[in-house]
Design a protein around this motif. Structure first.
Motif: not given
Length: 172
Positions: A80-92
Motif C-alpha cells: 500500500n505504501a510504496c513510492y518511486n522517483p516519479n513521486d518527487f518533483a523538483w527541489g524535493g
C-alpha cells in the motif's frame, strides 16, 4: 537524462538544507510508534524487523512501513505504501499523498533500513519527524542519529544493536 541530473541536484540541495536545519530533541518518553523506510530493491522481506517490534513492545498498528523502488511498475499493488522517483518533483517536493501522510506523522522511532545512496530515500528520512532516527551505515552521517554498521542481511545483529542503544537511552 540531463534534466534528471538537475532534478536530483535540486533534491540534494533541499536535503542539505533540511539536514542543516534539523535540531535533535530527545526526551525520556518511551517508544510507542515506529516508522520504517525500506528499499524494496535491496530488501523484499518486509517481516525482517517484526522481531524487533515485538522486543520494543510496539503494537502492530503503531508501526508504519513505506518502501521505495527505482522501478515505478515493479511493486504494483503488492504494497500500500510504496513510492518511486516519479513521486518527487523538483527541489524535493513530494507529490504522492501516501508519502505526505507518512512524513506528517511524528514517530517516536524512525528506522531507515537501506544502504543504497539514493537521494529520495535520504529525503524521506529527513522529511519524517522523529524523536530518534536509526539506520544502517551510509555515506551521509547526518541522516540518522544512531548508525549501526552492519549488512542488510544481518537483521539479528541490527536488532540487538538497536535494543542495546535504546535501552541505554531509556527508551524501552
Amino acid at each position: 537524462m540531463f534534466l534528471k541530473a538537475f532534478k536530483e541536484k535540486s533534491s540534494r540541495k533541499y536535503l542539505n538544507k533540511l539536514l542543516s536545519d534539523r535540531k535533535l530533541n530527545v526526551d525520556n518518553k518511551k517508544i510507542k510508534s515506529v516508522g520504517v523506510i525500506l528499499n524494496y530493491d535491496e530488501t523484499q522481506d518486509f517481516k525482517i524487523l517484526k522481531p524487533l517490534m515485538s522486543q520494543l513492545g510496539v503494537q502492530p498498528n503503531a508501526v508504519k512501513l513505506i518502501a521505495y523502488t527505482k522501478d515505478p511498475k515493479g511493486l504494483g499493488n503488492s504494497l500500500n505504501a510504496c513510492y518511486n522517483p516519479n513521486d518527487f518533483a523538483w527541489g524535493g517536493v513530494v507529490k504522492n499523498e501516501e508519502i505526505k501522510a507518512f512524513t506528517n506523522t511524528k514517530f517516536d522511532l524512525l528506522i531507515s533500513y537501506y544502504t543504497e545512496d539514493l537521494v529520495n530515500l535520504k529525503l524521506l528520512t529527513a522529511l519524517t519527524p522523529s524523536q530518534i532516527k536509526i539506520g544502517i551505515l551510509q555515506s551521509d552521517m547526518r541522516i540518522n542519529d544512531i548508525i549501526v554498521n552492519t549488512a542488510l542481511d544481518a537483521t539479528r545483529v541490527f536488532n540487538d544493536e538497536v535494543i542495546k542503544y535504546l535501552t541505554v537511552l531509556n527508551k524501552i
